[in-house]
Design an enzyme around this catalytic site. Structure first.
Site, PDB file in Angstrom:
ATOM      1  CB  THR A 113      13.429  -6.985   4.389  1.00 22.55           C
ATOM      2  OG1 THR A 113      13.377  -5.827   4.959  1.00 22.55           O
ATOM      3  CG2 THR A 113      13.575  -8.180   5.478  1.00 22.55           C
ATOM      4  CG  PHE A 138      -3.472   2.925 -10.173  1.00 24.40           C
ATOM      5  CD1 PHE A 138      -4.273   3.548  -9.034  1.00 24.40           C
ATOM      6  CD2 PHE A 138      -2.943   1.650  -9.601  1.00 24.40           C
ATOM      7  CE1 PHE A 138      -4.245   3.278  -7.725  1.00 24.40           C
ATOM      8  CE2 PHE A 138      -2.798   1.476  -8.384  1.00 24.40           C
ATOM      9  CZ  PHE A 138      -3.509   1.918  -7.520  1.00 24.40           C
ATOM     10  CG  ASP A 161       2.737   0.266 -14.241  1.00 26.43           C
ATOM     11  OD1 ASP A 161       2.734  -1.230 -14.137  1.00 26.43           O
ATOM     12  OD2 ASP A 161       2.376   0.783 -13.246  1.00 26.43           O
ATOM     13  CE  LYS A 205      -2.776  -5.316 -10.449  1.00 24.79           C
ATOM     14  NZ  LYS A 205      -3.232  -5.464  -8.936  1.00 24.79           N
TER      15      LYS A 205
END
Length: 339
Positions: free
Chosen positions: A221, A57, A166, A197
């Site tokens: 941004t 995931f 990851d 997290k």
């Protein structure tokens, strides 16, 4: 970055940029590349791929979703890139009783990874990067050996792909090291590490060789949330001052030993204790039982969670101590007696 998904998205971009620059050399883009990319066509938009793993995931946005393979509900109806998917090792437990089988599983999975890299090179979509979780979290808290991760890195280097770990779930200390990949004794650091997290904001770090030469190639941004960096600095200071990683190791040992004891007491209900630090998991014998155990734990004041098909996962905070582990294990035992 703002979250784990966009950390992986932009890490993919960074991998593709570095991969193409290595092929092109330090020369300017051609006019054909500049024009064709605006129409989503090669050579400006090359056919490259990222290899990922079944039950992995990595996010819910379009690029990261093409590397997510845990639950169908995340992916159904959404177009995906034709990128290779390999099997992640599925171990038998206890580990010390199944060393030969698990070693064979490692080698089988590594052989498949290399075969897929070769296949995708032949089909004109070379693997520019390999993404993997140190512990597959959403997909069932699946762990793999140091040997497996070392082998993955060797394959990546052999075929000039970038190695992305990851650490969105595992980063920040819950495994007993700040980064879980520190356990793996890799030959060199990973090319890219993504996080979010516990780190308060999303982001990634990478080797200097991967730094884009032009500005604005990796940009957004707000560039994450600068205010959260101030919070993160304080968290890291407290982790060091209060030796919280040492606490995670000590408490994790108590917690894991307790889970193994409960396995022995209730072998018809639970099995396959695994994980590092307090980043631990245990399987129920079926999904219905797992869900029932989670409900009973919650009714007794314990917030836990499920992942994969039948896994109960534990995610206590870094300040969780041995006496907290004893309280949890006592409640868990009560629940199992009722099941």
């Amino acid at each position: 970055m703002m979250c784990g998904s966009c950390s992986n998205e932009n890490a993919f971009k960074n991998i593709f940029i570095a991969y193409q620059r290595r092929l092109r050399g330090d020369i300017d883009f051609t006019l054909e590349e500049k024009i064709s990319c605006l129409m989503n066509q090669p050579p400006g938009c090359p056919k490259l791929s990222i290899l990922s793993f079944l039950n992995g995931f990595h996010g819910r946005t379009l690029g990261s979703l093409s590397t997510t393979h845990s639950k169908y509900i995340h992916k159904i109806d959404v177009p995906s890139f034709d990128w290779p998917v390999a099997h992640f090792p599925q171990y038998k437990y206890p580990l010390d009783e199944h060393e030969r089988e698990n070693s064979d599983e490692d080698n089988k999975c590594l052989e498949e990874v290399e075969d897929l890299v070769v296949q995708y090179e032949k089909k004109g979509a070379p693997v520019a990067g390999i993404i993997v979780e140190p512990i597959q979290s959403e997909g069932g808290d699946n762990e793999a050996s140091n040997y497996f991760f070392q082998g993955l890195q060797k394959i990546a280097k052999k075929y000039n792909a970038y190695f992305l770990i990851d650490e969105v779930q595992t980063g920040g200390g819950p495994t007993g090291k700040f980064w879980c990949h520190e356990y793996f004794n890799l030959e060199t650091p990973p090319d890219v590490v993504t996080f979010s997290k516990k780190m308060q904001l999303g982001g990634y770090f990478h080797s200097s060789e991967m730094t884009p030469r032009q500005p604005f190639r990796v940009f957004n941004t707000w560039m994450g949330d600068p205010g959260k960096l101030i919070v993160l600095e304080s968290i890291i200071r407290i982790i060091k001052e209060q030796k919280l990683l040492d606490n995670v190791v000590t408490t994790g040992h108590r917690l894991k030993s307790g889970l193994l004891q409960l396995e022995n007491e209730f072998p018809h209900l639970i099995n396959s204790t695994r994980g590092r630090g307090t980043f631990l998991a245990i399987n129920a014998t079926n999904e219905k039982l797992r869900d029932d155990i989670l409900k009973r734990l919650k009714a007794k004041g314990v917030q836990s969670g499920g992942c994969g098909a039948q896994t109960i996962r534990l995610r206590p905070a870094l300040i969780f101590q041995e006496h907290h582990a004893d309280i949890f294990l006592d409640i868990f035992r009560q629940v199992l007696k009722q099941s």
